[in-house]
Design an enzyme around this catalytic site. Sequence first.
Site, mmCIF file in Angstrom:
data_model
loop_
_atom_site.group_PDB
_atom_site.id
_atom_site.type_symbol
_atom_site.label_atom_id
_atom_site.label_comp_id
_atom_site.label_asym_id
_atom_site.label_seq_id
_atom_site.Cartn_x
_atom_site.Cartn_y
_atom_site.Cartn_z
ATOM 1 N N GLU A 110 0.759 -1.309 -0.112
ATOM 2 C CA GLU A 110 -0.326 -0.033 -0.007
ATOM 3 C C GLU A 110 0.838 1.078 -0.026
ATOM 4 O O GLU A 110 0.253 2.508 -0.611
ATOM 5 C CB GLU A 110 -0.887 0.136 1.281
ATOM 6 C CG GLU A 110 -2.216 -1.056 1.117
ATOM 7 C CD GLU A 110 -1.876 -2.208 1.334
ATOM 8 O OE1 GLU A 110 -0.811 -2.657 1.712
ATOM 9 O OE2 GLU A 110 -2.690 -3.190 1.211
ATOM 10 N N HIS A 168 -12.022 -4.929 8.698
ATOM 11 C CA HIS A 168 -12.376 -4.894 7.478
ATOM 12 C C HIS A 168 -13.853 -3.909 7.682
ATOM 13 O O HIS A 168 -14.595 -4.444 6.745
ATOM 14 C CB HIS A 168 -12.870 -6.187 6.845
ATOM 15 C CG HIS A 168 -11.661 -7.052 6.568
ATOM 16 N ND1 HIS A 168 -10.843 -7.678 7.652
ATOM 17 C CD2 HIS A 168 -11.014 -7.413 5.289
ATOM 18 C CE1 HIS A 168 -9.811 -8.467 6.634
ATOM 19 N NE2 HIS A 168 -10.095 -8.171 5.467
HETATM 20 C C1 LIG Z 1 -1.692 -5.001 4.090
HETATM 21 C C2 LIG Z 1 -2.693 -5.753 3.516
HETATM 22 N N1 LIG Z 1 -3.009 -5.569 2.267
HETATM 23 C C3 LIG Z 1 -4.111 -6.254 1.768
HETATM 24 C C4 LIG Z 1 -4.669 -7.314 2.215
HETATM 25 C C5 LIG Z 1 -5.691 -7.864 1.532
HETATM 26 N N2 LIG Z 1 -5.306 -9.273 1.490
HETATM 27 C C6 LIG Z 1 -5.839 -10.286 2.254
HETATM 28 S S1 LIG Z 1 -5.178 -11.822 1.701
HETATM 29 C C7 LIG Z 1 -4.399 -11.062 0.439
HETATM 30 C C8 LIG Z 1 -3.710 -12.015 -0.481
HETATM 31 C C9 LIG Z 1 -2.589 -12.653 0.352
HETATM 32 O O1 LIG Z 1 -1.849 -13.495 -0.562
HETATM 33 P P1 LIG Z 1 -0.467 -14.343 -0.036
HETATM 34 O O2 LIG Z 1 0.145 -13.395 0.911
HETATM 35 O O3 LIG Z 1 0.254 -14.632 -1.147
HETATM 36 O O4 LIG Z 1 -1.329 -15.370 0.899
HETATM 37 P P2 LIG Z 1 -2.346 -16.694 0.568
HETATM 38 O O5 LIG Z 1 -3.707 -15.860 0.625
HETATM 39 O O6 LIG Z 1 -1.897 -17.029 -0.928
HETATM 40 O O7 LIG Z 1 -2.216 -17.526 1.504
HETATM 41 C C10 LIG Z 1 -4.846 -9.784 0.472
HETATM 42 C C11 LIG Z 1 -4.082 -8.935 -0.738
HETATM 43 C C12 LIG Z 1 -4.349 -7.503 3.593
HETATM 44 N N3 LIG Z 1 -4.806 -8.297 4.345
HETATM 45 N N4 LIG Z 1 -3.254 -6.628 4.209
#
Ligand SMILES: Cc1ncc(C[n+]2csc(CCOP(=O)(O)OP(=O)(O)O)c2C)c(N)n1
Lengths: 340, 340, 321, 321
Positions: free
Chosen positions: D58, D125
């Site tokens: 972000e 959220h």
């Molecule tokens: C700082 C932040 N930005 C955005 C999000 C929204 N978000 C939740 S899970 C996710 C994807 C996460 O991907 P990854 O780290 O690869 O974990 P996975 O879901 O694949 O296990 C996002 C963008 C968040 N939780 N925290």
Amino acid sequence: MSEVVKSRPGAERDQGREIVKAYRTMLAARVLEEKLAALYRGGKIKGGVFLGRGQEALSVAVGQNLRPGDIFAPLIRDQAGRMAFGDTILDTLRTYLGSSLGSMRGRDGNIHRGRPREGYYAMISHLGAMIPVVTGGLLARRLQGQSGVVGATCIGDGGTSTGAFHEGLNAAAVEKLPLVVVVANNQYAYSTPNSRQFACADLLDKAIGYGVTGHKVDGTSLADCLRVIGVAITAARAGGGPQLIVGDLLRLVGHGEHDDASYVDPTLRRKPVGQDCIELAGAYIIQQGWASAEQLANWREELETEVDATAGRVMREPEPDPADEDWSALSTRELEDHFA
Amino acid sequence: MSEVVKSRPGAERDQGREIVKAYRTMLAARVLEEKLAALYRGGKIKGGVFLGRGQEALSVAVGQNLRPGDIFAPLIRDQAGRMAFGDTILDTLRTYLGSSLGSMRGRDGNIHRGRPREGYYAMISHLGAMIPVVTGGLLARRLQGQSGVVGATCIGDGGTSTGAFHEGLNAAAVEKLPLVVVVANNQYAYSTPNSRQFACADLLDKAIGYGVTGHKVDGTSLADCLRVIGVAITAARAGGGPQLIVGDLLRLVGHGEHDDASYVDPTLRRKPVGQDCIELAGAYIIQQGWASAEQLANWREELETEVDATAGRVMREPEPDPADEDWSALSTRELEDHFA
Amino acid sequence: MSITYLEAIREAQAKALADDPRVFIYGQDVGTFGGAFKATKNLAKEFPGRVIDSPISEDAIVGMAIGAAIEGARPIVEMQFADFSTVGFNQIVNQAATLYYRTGVSCPIVVRLPSGGTAGSGPFHSQSMEAIYAHYPGLVVLTPATVEDAYSMLLEAIAIEDPVIFCEHKFLYYHLKAESLPAEAQPIGKARIARPGRDLTIVTYGAMVHESLAAAEEIAADGFEIEVVDLRSIKPLDTDTVLASVARTGRLLCVGEAWPWGGVCAEVIARVTAEGFGLLDAPPMRLNAKDTPVPYHPALWGTHRPTASAVAASARQLLEI
Amino acid sequence: MSITYLEAIREAQAKALADDPRVFIYGQDVGTFGGAFKATKNLAKEFPGRVIDSPISEDAIVGMAIGAAIEGARPIVEMQFADFSTVGFNQIVNQAATLYYRTGVSCPIVVRLPSGGTAGSGPFHSQSMEAIYAHYPGLVVLTPATVEDAYSMLLEAIAIEDPVIFCEHKFLYYHLKAESLPAEAQPIGKARIARPGRDLTIVTYGAMVHESLAAAEEIAADGFEIEVVDLRSIKPLDTDTVLASVARTGRLLCVGEAWPWGGVCAEVIARVTAEGFGLLDAPPMRLNAKDTPVPYHPALWGTHRPTASAVAASARQLLEI
Ligand SMILES: Cc1ncc(C[n+]2csc(CCOP(=O)(O)OP(=O)(O)O)c2C)c(N)n1
Ligand SMILES: Cc1ncc(C[n+]2csc(CCOP(=O)(O)OP(=O)(O)O)c2C)c(N)n1
Ligand SMILES: [Mg+2]
Ligand SMILES: [Mg+2]
């Protein structure tokens, strides 16, 4: 490193016990998550449901290699690791279903649960944010004169892009704290493929830039996960400083249960990385003669019964009652602010 | 790579011209900064004064290798690079002294100056924060169909610990943008030595973790700086994606003019890294016969005269008058909020 | 003996380190160097291993303090300037502030924010962020205005089980002196009548207490007695003391160095008008900084922030209604 | 035809992309996937290369938008949830918000914040961060409450030369429908009388407009006519329209979904009492969320946030004074 393990007498038997134990935890996580998905589809869970299908081997290996007194901050897809570290079917269901008897008392839900005072930290949603928190927990333990303690936390491929990941891991490396960071490289962050998330050839290439030891692991192989993460945790415990582990695997489910994962490249599912770690582990156990196919089926059935019964029980438990809440965000009640 | 340069006919003469040009800019920066220090001691500057003594070679090499139309976001110790990119003695003095005629009109001061519309971005204090900004500038240029543009920015050893550094460089790498990040590894972040800042063996080890090309340079050698940064900027311009350059050197002055730098390990000053790049460059120029010692002394004298005269002029310029200000933080005046 | 506001902060930390083995300090240059403002001078030597230099990583600094607090430590973190706490913002407002509510485990950290404007410091070394943090449930936000409060409130902050944002004012660091450190103090959460009066109440905090006292002094020559209330703590905010003062004077002027929108002044006025509407003989008034970044040049800065003469002018205007 | 609040946001972005080649979109999963809420559905296909997936960064997302704006682009960035903008906070408040004041170069970026509570979304959220951003000079903060405003205000936001924080309310995404998109609209900075009345003014914004309208409807049965003012923009805040309404009704209730301390309600009350003290026949009143993190369980959440019945109860109380 597997030689080291095998060179001990009885090592193979030990390994069998370890793998079977881990397998049963993975299975419990899988069965429980299937129930959560069903409850979600049935409209019984108000918030989102985020599952770890396909990531149980990597996750369980973290929880199982930790000891009581260690610190663990799991992430979204760590149902298996949580259970290996002591979380229960009961508290998981309570938290998802918002029972007032759950550890989060309906104040927070689903994956945002823990018992921080028992070393089981409760994640906030902001990715990367738990890394410095575990680091700080370890720093405090050191200041208190404790040694031999390890703190582990998990993160996704996507989470490695956060500033918090960078700052936290760097600070841990400077302090040479026993932090173990496990990256579940499941190829996607929500819909975003790795090619849009980072440009290094392998996430393991990040280790040298922090001056920490890196370990690669096949996230679909339970034996490999247990071994590699065991080595990493042992190294951290022995004073080797932070360890970065990258496990390659595929998320075998949507980002959340609302998501059909249609963006996943179908060829990945057919590659080794796309295999289901539970199926592989079950077949390996049978092949090694540590248990029979019937036993595996029995275990699943027992778990299904337990999960169903627990879900039924939790659904009869009281919801949190707003009138019982004291609506204070401070533990020091005298310092509460009052609004007319 | 120096072979490449030397293989062209007249290359040595070109190199001489380039080095002498850079030297004169370095000298201008040095003389100007000496004046700033004197003004500070004389109580003429209200805020802090942060100098780049010892870092002129690395800094000038960035500014001089950039072209009009490129983007440059300098940092604290980049007086030389700024001047090579087009900043002037006049505007520097105006900004430090808070003249209303300066580019920042007294609203911001000292190193926080620039002319963003001319590709010369004005840093905010928060370290690392300019990296994503330059990255975004380059993204916009690409979307506008421009190619062959480079964006360069500088950061200190300490600044590499920021989340902004990590997020910005990673995002640039994913987009394969022509971003050049120059790390002035001057061994300290304020009083904090590198040993308390990071744990990698060399900051260059970070490059592979971002999937970007890394370059090491002797920050005390002007020739090396011009060559290596030239190579990096050329590579970025040609589509090679982000380049990370680490220049080793020593800050030969306090963090700011209020600071006596007593924490600096005295042995460092006697090591090669502790040499003064301007002295080395001057000696090299004389040795190569590109200019005589007298010429060097003349240049300095001319610069001192110019700087003194400009400072005198600026001190007679009007201060910003609060009554002339419209005290609006928005360019859209109709959207201003009004407080009774 | 004479002790400055800044020395009081150092002394409070020294005492906390001496009295409570759980206390440690973490932040940039706080170790051997003693901090950018010398608020931790000599502490690293006096308390080996407990005053720790951090990398330039505000998010990690706060995150680590939280983890340490979970494990029973009492971390004090120093931001080099309040303005840089924006980088640690997420950990403060989403991790520290929510921990107790979510898990029942309290989070006793102190985040020291060298706050407020000084001449020539410009947009990024002058900010007053108290209102930002006070908006979030789960944080205690303190704004000491005196040497005594700098000392006793910091000691109390370290003892509190909840996260405390300690807004110490840089403008007061060297200016303000006291004869000695207090042995006893008003508890946190109680405002203080800095000057009694009967014609108008000025509610303020931090460096503006002194501008307001100077304004009150100036206006006293006209025969008006201004009461100055020093809030000390802006969250919790001592509405009762403010109401009692307004009950005496009938007039309310709120003075804050921060930006107006949603600041301490807005919050105070909302409370007083909701709970003490009938006490007011005139409309409440506020005086804040102008709604722009804090300018670098002292001539601009002196107009941007409320000064004693601006406070006096507002007070005179309000007295005439 | 019927169009939702969420579709209006998509349509506004589609129109901006079509009309202005400088516009592009950057954020997590906004590309082929169309965003977590599908606010950019199909846009990547319709506008190749201009709807770009970002890493989970972000701070970089906002920083890049700022750089792009300096170079003449019109970036729209999507935060996956408003709550995650804390990670991009520094770039928003220190880089974007100060750029014009410091350098004279404006910073036309739009930061879309999917805001506010929905059942079961919990502490991270559900947040409403409008007051946080409104505190900072240099930002425009919008809080559309209708399908029409979601569309027209987003279009206007993209056209504005200054940084805009666009607080779109997730609770309205699917619920709220309109027959068609507006061709014309009130300009940003003007509040709207959502329901005329003469006995009491409710000033509110975002999802609370609808709770307040429902409360007004409920109370109408008792013979009271409540005027509901939808602020639309909370910075700038249209004090004139609010004052004119209070002049008609003599009573002011402010309703906000965010936390009370220093929120929109405090700001509105400070303005009305300072500028329209004599218009009030009763003390101003505010109704906000409770001062704790937003709870997960719908039963708790329903008490934590103001609902129509809570608004009605407050209004009745105020009518009786
Ligand atoms: C700082 C932040 N930005 C955005 C999000 C929204 N978000 C939740 S899970 C996710 C994807 C996460 O991907 P990854 O780290 O690869 O974990 P996975 O879901 O694949 O296990 C996002 C963008 C968040 N939780 N925290
Ligand atoms: C995010 C942030 N935290 C803290 C500071 C305060 N600060 C200003 S300069 C500095 C040291 C910088 O060290 P380094 O990056 O090595 O650059 P150098 O001063 O050595 O050139 C610090 C900590 C800052 N500017 N930004
Ligand atoms: Mg992933
Ligand atoms: Mg340095």
